[in-house]
Scaffold this active site. Structure first.
Site, PDB file in Angstrom:
ATOM      1  N   ASP A  99       0.837  -1.187   0.000  1.00  0.00           N
ATOM      2  CA  ASP A  99       0.000   0.000   0.000  1.00  0.00           C
ATOM      3  C   ASP A  99       0.881   1.248   0.000  1.00  0.00           C
ATOM      4  OD1 ASP A  99      -2.702   1.191   0.430  1.00  0.00           O
ATOM      5  OD2 ASP A  99      -1.785   1.885   2.291  1.00  0.00           O
ATOM      6  N   GLU A 104       1.815  -0.325  -5.026  1.00  0.00           N
ATOM      7  CA  GLU A 104       0.905   0.769  -5.346  1.00  0.00           C
ATOM      8  C   GLU A 104       1.828   1.972  -5.465  1.00  0.00           C
ATOM      9  OE1 GLU A 104      -3.277   2.657  -3.741  1.00  0.00           O
ATOM     10  OE2 GLU A 104      -1.729   2.284  -2.276  1.00  0.00           O
TER      11      GLU A 104
END
Lengths: 106, 723
Positions: free
Chosen positions: B367, B404
């Site tokens: 993330d 990401e």
């Protein structure tokens, strides 16, 4: 509640009756008995669990080890295990190792 | 009945029992417990002969105490100060004998200065959770708050490391063969219609493996599954007054600990076993497991947040701080983990290695991964040591590492993430381009072609497998909402619809939200299929958002992080209601699996010499004549792979025509050699069940030279031998 385990041998079936609490403290005693039974090359190991008050994760692990110590094709049978124990065995995938029966036969 | 036999038998092998170690003995007694100086490594609590070894580090602490509890009891059983001789550098280590892992919870009290401007926030009132805790007790029930005066809400425990994996190993899929399915462990089965025995748990996911296998996905990407605080949200739904959650879980508390309330057996402390069983059963079904990991912030928040672990142990090591001692906020969530501090780098590596070795997971999705490339002062590193370390680590060698590739402070690295030939990226450009193309934006055909063919502008050297292609993900609209809403509808999140992205590139097909209008519904169905078909015929690695295959809606909410309820959950009745869409998706996945032309090998083995066609070719109304003009809304690609088959060459050839114009267009098809003929696999202009054919049973086309691609439709043909 203190733990006790007794074993009876009938031909090639070992029946172990468990009472009290099966947890990390009592697990070694149970394991010894399992070792003894597997050393006798029994065909079937039956664990009578309806008088077992509590079983911890260490206790569950003993069951798995009991199964691993038995030669392929031989059965490990749990009789009268409490519903929450049966559920835990199933949810963690340990049920592949054992047969679960509701109550004592005959 | 007692007595141990001298020899243990293990099947046919006789093994002598090991003698007891004689060097494991206590040297002194602290607080009534026999102890000895511990092993500094590994960090955490580790069972050793006769007891448990505890090791914890803090560079700023002046002294440290090990706090032991009986499970669930508020008052400590004992507090064991580490004597000076038990400290090596900044590491405190102690072996405590006679402890049963099952009947102990442990934590630490760290003593040191409270000088925020210097970066220190020691506060010995709190018992701190071990950052290396592998089992955390106290939150086995989802949504149940800690008592406000609980001095130790997240209670570290010691799990058993044993598990019977039988003969099951990871399927070890090649990158190019992956079809990723992003899902949420709780949301996947929490809905009553899931009809699982323990809804919302790892074990319930196991019960749904046949569904996943039937769908054809071969990798699940699980949103956070470590321990987090689902109650970390002060807001309520303004209409219902219902409290809102932090349902997604991007606020870690215990990086090493599976989330207890995601385990039906959490109340037995068996979440480790249940998690392992899930991985094992997924592997047995040929499905890999990728975990979403959040090494960019923690649930301790900013200056106002609770002291749970890191803050109280070594604030200035774990967190990026401003010169005045405040928390830098590159994550948008209050604090930022100091990932390129050497200590934190090691922590991250230890954590990932643990999940790989102990849980056998197949990869990670990071993330806001761009934060992992920032220096302790927040500047962007050209050669970030953490990313390089992970790329080259031997334990992680076979892992999928997915970034990401952006963060919440403006760093956007899609295509430029430091990849070391190992990292893949969530391709945000892919998502945006497909969405804009599908809604008919002018000037997108060229970009769409690049995305379809593997985004060589971004990943030319690394190859298409560096591109994780997606149209939707947990963050944003579901596919159904993408074709049903022009704007986000996040009022239920309690922030007056200010939260969530405004740039959705969505189109409602003529009416905002629910409607009975059959024309609008027909168009939405077609647009959904168009998106799925483009995604599953694109080069790169496709990722589906769970539920998109059955038309799951979130009522236009594009930021459902706080919605723990039917709006977020997978409603299993949709598998019946939208069985046509499910069948369409299943067939498209199977078609991808059947056609190597769509999945070129990342190792780029030499092409066969007598190729029929180029690897990729572009067409249009006339074959071999693409129209790249700004007004064009038609794209036709032919993917080809020549595969050696003995002395022969087997031809794999797929033709994809995507028309985002509101009128249909008649296309010339590329000519095939005599023995091959065009067959229709999918045509989204056709009504179900004629929209798609089972792979291998595609329909022979009557007209081999021309094809009609309908308005806003995608047509996929395959060249097969005439039988």
């Amino acid at each position: 509640m203190s733990f006790s385990a007794t074993m009876r041998l009938d031909d090639d079936v070992a029946t172990i009756r468990l009472t009290g609490d099966l947890d990390a403290r009592s697990a070694p005693e149970f394991n010894e008995l399992v070792n003894e039974a597997t050393g006798l090359q029994v065909n079937r190991m039956v664990l009578i669990m309806d008088e077992l008050a509590y079983m911890s994760s260490a206790g569950l692990r003993c069951l798995v080890f009991a199964h691993q110590k038995m030669p392929p094709g031989r059965d490990l049978v749990l009789v009268g295990a409490r519903p929450e124990v049966v559920e835990t065995i199933k949810l963690t995938g340990f049920d592949r190792s054992v047969l679960i029966e509701q109550s004592t036969e005959a | 009945m007692t007595g141990t036999s001298k020899r243990e038998s293990f099947r046919d092998v006789q093994v002598d029992p090991l003698p007891q170690r004689i060097d494991a003995y206590p040297t002194q007694t602290i607080a009534g417990f026999p102890v000895r100086p511990g092993q500094a490594l590994p960090f955490g609590a580790t069972p050793v002969p006769g007891g448990i070894n505890f090791s914890v580090y803090s560079n700023g602490a002046e002294r440290m105490t090990l706090v032991l509890f009986r499970p669930g009891e508020p008052r400590p059983l004992a507090e064991l100060p580490f004597p000076p001789s038990f400290r090596t550098g900044g590491v405190y280590a102690m072996t405590v004998f006679g402890l049963d892992p099952e009947s102990i919870e442990y934590g630490y009290r760290a003593y040191g200065p409270f000088e925020p401007e210097m970066g220190h926030r020691f506060d010995a009132r709190w018992v701190l959770t071990d950052p290396y805790a592998r089992l955390i007790a106290g939150h086995e029930t989802w949504g149940r708050p800690s008592a406000p005066d609980d001095p130790y809400p997240y209670r570290a425990r010691v799990p058993y490391g044993d598990f019977d994996w039988e003969e099951v190993v990871s399927p070890g899929h090649r990158h190019e063969d992956l079809v990723i399915y992003e899902t949420h462990v709780r949301g996947f089965t929490a809905h009553p219609a899931s009809e699982t025995s323990a809804p919302g748990t790892f074990s319930a996911l196991v019960e749904k493996i046949p569904y996943l296998k039937g769908l054809g996905v071969n990798c699940v990407e699980l949103m956070p599954t470590y321990e987090f605080d689902e109650l970390d949200n002060p807001r309520t739904d303004p209409t219902t007054g219902r409290r809102l959650y932090n349902y997604w879980g991007y606020n870690p508390l215990g990086f090493f600990a599976p989330k207890a309330s995601y385990a039906a057996t959490g109340r037995f402390g068996m979440q480790v076993d249940e998690f392992k069983n899930m991985v094992k059963e997924l592997h047995r079904a040929g499905i890999e497991v990728v975990l979403d990991v959040v090494f960019n912030h923690t649930a301790e928040g900013n200056e106002q947040g609770p002291t749970i672990s890191f803050r109280g142990l070594d604030n200035s090591t774990y967190y990026m701080l401003t010169p005045g001692g405040y928390y830098a906020n590159f994550s948008g969530t209050g604090n930022t983990l100091n990932c390129n501090h050497p200590v934190v780098r090691q922590f991250v590596l230890d954590c990932l290695r643990y999940w790989v070795t102990e849980f056998r997971v197949d990869g990670f999705r990071f993330d806001l991964a761009s934060i992992l490339g920032r220096a302790p002062d927040g500047s962007v590193l050209p050669n970030p040591p953490l990313l390089e370390t992970l790329a080259h680590d031997p334990v992680l060698r076979d892992c999928k590492l997915i970034a990401e590739a952006w963060d919440a402070a403006g760093l956007y690295q899609v295509g430029s993430f430091p990849a070391y030939d190992r990292w893949s990226e969530w391709n945000g450009r892919y998502r945006d381009t497909v969405r804009r193309f599908l809604k008919g934006d002018a000037g997108t055909v060229g970009d769409m072609a690049t995305r379809l063919a593997g985004s060589s502008d971004l990943y030319g050297r690394r190859g298409p497998t560096a591109s994780i292609n997606f149209v939707t993900a947990h963050d944003g609209f579901t596919l159904r909402d993408l074709v049903s809403y022009n704007t986000k509808h996040n009022e239920a999140n309690g922030e007056d619809n200010r939260d969530g992205d405004n740039a959705n590139n969505s189109w409602n097909c003529g009416w905002e939200g629910p409607t009975d209008d059959p024309e609008v519904l027909r168009l939405r169905n077609r647009q959904s299929r168009n998106a799925l078909l483009l995604l599953l015929t694109s080069r790169g690695v496709p990722m589906l958002l769970s539920g998109d295959e059955v038309g799951r809606t979130q009522d236009g909410n594009n930021n459902a992080y706080c919605q723990d309820g039917p709006q977020s959950w997978f409603d299993w009745r949709l598998t019946e209601e939208n069985a046509d869409l499910l069948r369409f998706t299943r067939c498209a996945i199977a078609f991808r699996a059947a056609h190597p032309a769509l999945r070129p090998r990342s190792d780029r083995s030499a092409p066969v010499t007598d190729q029929l066609f180029p690897d990729v070719s572009w067409h249009g109304v006339h074959d071999w004549t693409p129209d790249w003009s700004a007004d064009s809304r038609l794209l036709a690609a032919m993917f080809y792979a020549g595969l050696p088959s003995g002395a022969e060459v087997q031809h794999d050839c797929v033709y994809v025509a995507a028309n985002s114009h509101w009128e249909g267009q008649r296309l010339e098809l590329p000519r095939l050699p005599e023995e091959l003929a065009w067959h229709t696999f999918a045509d989204t202009a056709a009504e179900a069940p004629h929209d798609v054919y089972e792979p291998g049973r595609e329909a022979l086309r009557a007209d081999q030279s021309r094809a009609l691609v309908g308005p806003r439709s995608v047509l996929v043909l395959v060249a097969r031998s005439r039988l």
